[in-house]
Design a protein around this motif. Structure first.
Motif, PDB file in Angstrom:
ATOM      1  N   VAL A 121      61.983   4.396 -32.377  1.00 16.37           N
ATOM      2  CA  VAL A 121      62.088   5.851 -32.195  1.00 16.37           C
ATOM      3  C   VAL A 121      62.304   6.142 -30.721  1.00 16.37           C
ATOM      4  CG1 VAL A 121      60.844   8.047 -32.340  1.00 16.37           C
ATOM      5  CG2 VAL A 121      60.687   6.387 -34.217  1.00 16.37           C
ATOM      6  N   VAL A 122      63.312   6.944 -30.411  1.00 20.03           N
ATOM      7  CA  VAL A 122      63.621   7.312 -29.034  1.00 20.03           C
ATOM      8  C   VAL A 122      64.260   8.696 -29.045  1.00 20.03           C
ATOM      9  CG1 VAL A 122      65.879   6.160 -29.108  1.00 20.03           C
ATOM     10  CG2 VAL A 122      64.756   6.521 -26.906  1.00 20.03           C
ATOM     11  N   ASP A 123      64.075   9.456 -27.968  1.00 19.50           N
ATOM     12  CA  ASP A 123      64.653  10.806 -27.965  1.00 19.50           C
ATOM     13  C   ASP A 123      66.038  10.794 -27.322  1.00 19.50           C
ATOM     14  OD1 ASP A 123      64.319  12.188 -24.974  1.00 19.50           O
ATOM     15  OD2 ASP A 123      62.773  10.697 -25.384  1.00 19.50           O
ATOM     16  N   ARG A 124      66.854  11.755 -27.724  1.00 16.76           N
ATOM     17  CA  ARG A 124      68.251  11.832 -27.280  1.00 16.76           C
ATOM     18  C   ARG A 124      68.376  12.097 -25.784  1.00 16.76           C
ATOM     19  NH1 ARG A 124      72.239  10.119 -30.900  1.00 16.76           N
ATOM     20  NH2 ARG A 124      71.814  10.953 -32.986  1.00 16.76           N
ATOM     21  N   ASP A 125      67.351  12.672 -25.166  1.00 11.97           N
ATOM     22  CA  ASP A 125      67.450  13.007 -23.744  1.00 11.97           C
ATOM     23  C   ASP A 125      66.640  12.054 -22.880  1.00 11.97           C
ATOM     24  OD1 ASP A 125      68.798  14.757 -21.958  1.00 11.97           O
ATOM     25  OD2 ASP A 125      66.892  15.702 -21.462  1.00 11.97           O
ATOM     26  N   ASN A 126      66.236  10.922 -23.442  1.00 18.38           N
ATOM     27  CA  ASN A 126      65.585   9.918 -22.612  1.00 18.38           C
ATOM     28  C   ASN A 126      66.611   9.378 -21.622  1.00 18.38           C
ATOM     29  OD1 ASN A 126      63.642   8.116 -21.626  1.00 18.38           O
ATOM     30  ND2 ASN A 126      62.903   7.645 -23.683  1.00 18.38           N
ATOM     31  N   PHE A 127      66.132   8.737 -20.561  1.00 16.97           N
ATOM     32  CA  PHE A 127      67.052   8.232 -19.552  1.00 16.97           C
ATOM     33  C   PHE A 127      68.067   7.293 -20.199  1.00 16.97           C
ATOM     34  CE2 PHE A 127      68.420   5.662 -15.936  1.00 16.97           C
ATOM     35  CZ  PHE A 127      68.735   6.668 -15.027  1.00 16.97           C
ATOM     36  N   PRO A 128      69.327   7.334 -19.772  1.00 18.76           N
ATOM     37  CA  PRO A 128      70.349   6.524 -20.439  1.00 18.76           C
ATOM     38  C   PRO A 128      69.983   5.056 -20.604  1.00 18.76           C
ATOM     39  CG  PRO A 128      71.405   8.061 -18.941  1.00 18.76           C
ATOM     40  CD  PRO A 128      69.923   8.223 -18.740  1.00 18.76           C
ATOM     41  N   THR A 129      69.422   4.425 -19.571  1.00 19.96           N
ATOM     42  CA  THR A 129      69.086   3.009 -19.689  1.00 19.96           C
ATOM     43  C   THR A 129      68.135   2.762 -20.839  1.00 19.96           C
ATOM     44  OG1 THR A 129      69.478   2.536 -17.362  1.00 19.96           O
ATOM     45  CG2 THR A 129      67.999   1.054 -18.514  1.00 19.96           C
ATOM     46  N   ASP A 130      67.125   3.608 -21.003  1.00 22.62           N
ATOM     47  CA  ASP A 130      66.174   3.438 -22.100  1.00 22.62           C
ATOM     48  C   ASP A 130      66.896   3.491 -23.443  1.00 22.62           C
ATOM     49  OD1 ASP A 130      63.099   4.331 -20.803  1.00 22.62           O
ATOM     50  OD2 ASP A 130      64.917   4.724 -19.670  1.00 22.62           O
ATOM     51  N   ARG A 131      67.802   4.455 -23.564  1.00 22.95           N
ATOM     52  CA  ARG A 131      68.550   4.591 -24.822  1.00 22.95           C
ATOM     53  C   ARG A 131      69.492   3.412 -25.042  1.00 22.95           C
ATOM     54  NH1 ARG A 131      71.912   8.498 -24.079  1.00 22.95           N
ATOM     55  NH2 ARG A 131      71.284   9.366 -22.066  1.00 22.95           N
ATOM     56  N   TYR A 132      70.162   2.990 -23.973  1.00 24.78           N
ATOM     57  CA  TYR A 132      71.106   1.883 -24.110  1.00 24.78           C
ATOM     58  C   TYR A 132      70.397   0.578 -24.463  1.00 24.78           C
ATOM     59  CZ  TYR A 132      74.174   5.038 -21.361  1.00 24.78           C
ATOM     60  OH  TYR A 132      74.901   6.101 -20.902  1.00 24.78           O
ATOM     61  N   VAL A 133      69.283   0.311 -23.777  1.00 25.58           N
ATOM     62  CA  VAL A 133      68.548  -0.914 -24.068  1.00 25.58           C
ATOM     63  C   VAL A 133      67.984  -0.874 -25.485  1.00 25.58           C
ATOM     64  CG1 VAL A 133      66.546  -2.325 -23.433  1.00 25.58           C
ATOM     65  CG2 VAL A 133      68.023  -1.396 -21.652  1.00 25.58           C
ATOM     66  N   ALA A 134      67.454   0.274 -25.897  1.00 21.07           N
ATOM     67  CA  ALA A 134      66.931   0.397 -27.262  1.00 21.07           C
ATOM     68  C   ALA A 134      68.033   0.138 -28.289  1.00 21.07           C
ATOM     69  CB  ALA A 134      66.318   1.778 -27.468  1.00 21.07           C
ATOM     70  N   ALA A 135      69.217   0.668 -28.024  1.00 17.64           N
ATOM     71  CA  ALA A 135      70.337   0.445 -28.941  1.00 17.64           C
ATOM     72  C   ALA A 135      70.714  -1.029 -28.994  1.00 17.64           C
ATOM     73  CB  ALA A 135      71.538   1.289 -28.511  1.00 17.64           C
ATOM     74  N   GLY A 136      70.703  -1.692 -27.830  1.00 11.63           N
ATOM     75  CA  GLY A 136      71.030  -3.113 -27.806  1.00 11.63           C
ATOM     76  C   GLY A 136      70.006  -3.957 -28.535  1.00 11.63           C
ATOM     77  N   VAL A 137      68.715  -3.649 -28.330  1.00 10.41           N
ATOM     78  CA  VAL A 137      67.663  -4.385 -29.018  1.00 10.41           C
ATOM     79  C   VAL A 137      67.751  -4.153 -30.526  1.00 10.41           C
ATOM     80  CG1 VAL A 137      65.154  -4.519 -29.348  1.00 10.41           C
ATOM     81  CG2 VAL A 137      66.114  -4.475 -27.040  1.00 10.41           C
ATOM     82  N   ALA A 138      68.022  -2.918 -30.927  1.00 13.06           N
ATOM     83  CA  ALA A 138      68.161  -2.623 -32.351  1.00 13.06           C
ATOM     84  C   ALA A 138      69.304  -3.436 -32.962  1.00 13.06           C
ATOM     85  CB  ALA A 138      68.395  -1.130 -32.552  1.00 13.06           C
ATOM     86  N   GLU A 139      70.421  -3.498 -32.242  1.00 14.89           N
ATOM     87  CA  GLU A 139      71.565  -4.263 -32.741  1.00 14.89           C
ATOM     88  C   GLU A 139      71.234  -5.749 -32.840  1.00 14.89           C
ATOM     89  OE1 GLU A 139      76.145  -5.247 -31.332  1.00 14.89           O
ATOM     90  OE2 GLU A 139      75.170  -3.386 -30.660  1.00 14.89           O
TER      91      GLU A 139
END
Length: 407
Positions: A121-139
Motif C-alpha cells: 500500500v502506497v499513496d499516489r503523492d508519496n515521493f517518486p522514489t518511494d513509489r518507483y521502488v515499491a513498483a519495482g519490488v512489487a514487479e
C-alpha cells in the motif's frame, strides 16, 4: 522599515535559537535560502573537521583507521542519530548507502516477512522514489500495488489507510512529512491501523529527521529510511540511514548481500552469513567522508534539543504563512500546505500558476526556493539556520517578482 520587517526583527530578538544561525556558512550573506529541506547549509566547523580528517586520520593513520574507528561508524553514528532525532534505542539504526538503496533493501526485507500477503500500500503523492521502488519490488516479487488517492495539499489520513489495508497487505509505505505539502502524518495511529491488519510499516523520514520529533520505538514502527543532507546538514550525497525494530532484527534478510553485512567481513567466507543486529543491513564499504558533516550536526542537535528545533520550525512556518497571505494573497497565491502548524512539517508550499517562472526568476535574485508541480513554490525553512528576517526579506522579493511577471 515595513511592518513585516518590524515583526521579523521582534521575532528574531525573542528567538532563543537565533544565535545558532551564526554557526552556518553563508548565513551572514544577503542570499535568502528557502531550500533547507533539500540541502542544508554546512556548519562552519565542518570545513576544519574535514581538513583534520585528511591530515590526521586519512593521511596519518591510513588503512589502520578502519580498525581503529571507521568500521564502527555506521553503527555508532546510527545510534547517535537514533538517540538525538529518531526516538530509537541503540542497535536499530545504521548509516550508509543512498535513500533509494535503503528503501529497496527495507521493502524487500519487509515483504519477505509477510510471504502469504500480496499487496504493498502506497499513496499516489508519496515521493517518486518511494513509489518507483515499491513498483519495482512489487514487479520482482509478484505483488500488487494498492494506491491511496490523497489531497496534494494534505496527506494520508487514518480513514484512508483503514480503507486500503486488509488481510492481503504485506507492507504500507508512508512518509512522515509529505514532500509536497508538508502534511505531518499521525504516525502512531497509522502504524496501529497497519498492524491491526497484520501488515508492516515502512516510514520515510526524509522531510522530518532533524526538524520534527520522531519516536520510532514509541510508535511501534517496523522499518524506516531517511536522508541526511536536508535538515541533518550532511552535505550533498551524504549517506542515508535505515532503521529496523529490534524485534525484527533476527528475521530480516536484506537482498544486497555485500561483505560489510556479514558476520565476519574479513573471513572472506564462501557463503554470506548475515551479521547479527542492524549491521546486517549494510552492503559495501561505509562512506566515511560522507558521514563527517553529519556528526557535526548531530552534536549541535544534541546540544539544542529536537523539541526546541520543532518549536522554532512551527514559528517560522506560521510566520511564513501569515506573511505570504498578506503579501501574496492579493496576487492569487494560495496555501498548499496544512494551515494547522501541528499538522505541518518544516516547509510551506505556496500555489499559483506562475510559480515555475517565479522560482526561476527568484534564483537570479538570490532568493532560493524550489518548485514542485503543479504550481508549487516550496519554502524549506531550516530552523537553526533560518531567521524570521530572512523569511520576510525573501517573501518581499517573491511579491515583487510576481508583480514583474504578471501580465
Amino acid at each position: 522599515m515595513t511592518p513585516t520587517d518590524l515583526d521579523a526583527t521582534a521575532l528574531d530578538a525573542a528567538d532563543p535559537l537565533a544565535a545558532y544561525r551564526d554557526r552556518f556558512v553563508g548565513a551572514e550573506t544577503p542570499l535568502v535560502y528557502f531550500d533547507g529541506n533539500s540541502l542544508g547549509r554546512p556548519l562552519r566547523e565542518t570545513g576544519p573537521r574535514l581538513a583534520r580528517f585528511v591530515e590526521e586520520e586519512w593521511g596519518g593513520r591510513l588503512i589502520r583507521a578502519w580498525d581503529e574507528r571507521w568500521l564502527a561508524l555506521p553503527e555508532s553514528i546510527g545510534d547517535e542519530l537514533g538517540r538525538t532525532c529518531l526516538g530509537a534505542a541503540a542497535g536499530q539504526t545504521i548509516v550508509g548507502d543512498s535513500t533509494t538503496v535503503l528503501l529497496y533493501k527495507a521493502m524487500r526485507a519487509a515483504v519477505a516477512l509477510r510471504p502469504d500477503r500480496r499487496e504493498i500500500v502506497v499513496d499516489r503523492d508519496n515521493f517518486p522514489t518511494d513509489r518507483y521502488v515499491a513498483a519495482g519490488v512489487a514487479e520482482e516479487c509478484g505483488l500488487r500495488l494498492r494506491w491511496i488517492e490523497v489531497d496534494r495539499a494534505a496527506g494520508v489520513t487514518a480513514d484512508q489507510l483503514a480503507e486500503a489495508v486488509g488481510p492481503d497487505t504485506a507492507l504500507v509505505v508512508l512518509s512522515h512529512v509529505a514532500y509536497r505539502s508538508a502534511w505531518l502524518a499521525d504516525a502512531p495511529q497509522l502504524t496501529r491501523i497497519a498492524h491491526d491488519a497484520g501488515a508492516l510499516v515502512l516510514w520515510d523520514l526524509c522531510h522530518s529527521a532533524g526538524a520534527v520529533p520522531v519516536e520510532l520505538d514509541a510508535w511501534g514502527a517496523d522499518l524506516a529510511v531517511g536522508c541526511t543532507y536536508k535538515y541533518l546538514n550532511g552535505g550533498p550525497g551524504s549517506p542515508a540511514f535505515g532503521y529496523v525494530a529490534a524485534r525484527l532484527l533476527d528475521q530480516v534478510v536484506q537482498p544486497i548481500r555485500g561483505w560489510m553485512g556479514t558476520a565476519d567481513s574479513f573471513a572472506m567466507g564462501p557463503e554470506h552469513q548475515p551479521a547479527p543486529g542492524i549491521r546486517r543491513m549494510l552492503s559495501g564499504t561505509p562512506p566515511v567522508l560522507g558521514m563527517l558533516a553529519l556528526q557535526d550536526m548531530l552534536a549541535l542537535l544534541g546540544e539544542v534539543g529536537i523539541d526546541a528545533v520543532r518549536a522554532k520550525s512551527r514559528g517560522l512556518t506560521a510566520y511564513a504563512v501569515e506573511v505570504a497571505e498578506d503579501l501574496l494573497g492579493p496576487l492569487g497565491v494560495t496555501l498548499a500546505s496544512p494551515r494547522d502548524p501541528e499538522r505541518r512539517g518544516g516547509h510551506v508550499t505556496l500555489q499559483h500558476p506562475l510559480m515555475r517562472e517565479v522560482a526561476a526568476a527568484l534564483w537570479r535574485r538570490d532568493v532560493v526556493p524550489d518548485y514542485r508541480d503543479p504550481g508549487g513554490l516550496r519554502l524549506g525553512l531550516s530552523p537553526l539556520s533560518t531567521s524570521y528576517a530572512e523569511v520576510a526579506r525573501g517573501l518581499d522579493v517573491v511579491r515583487d517578482t510576481m508583480r514583474d511577471l504578471t501580465p
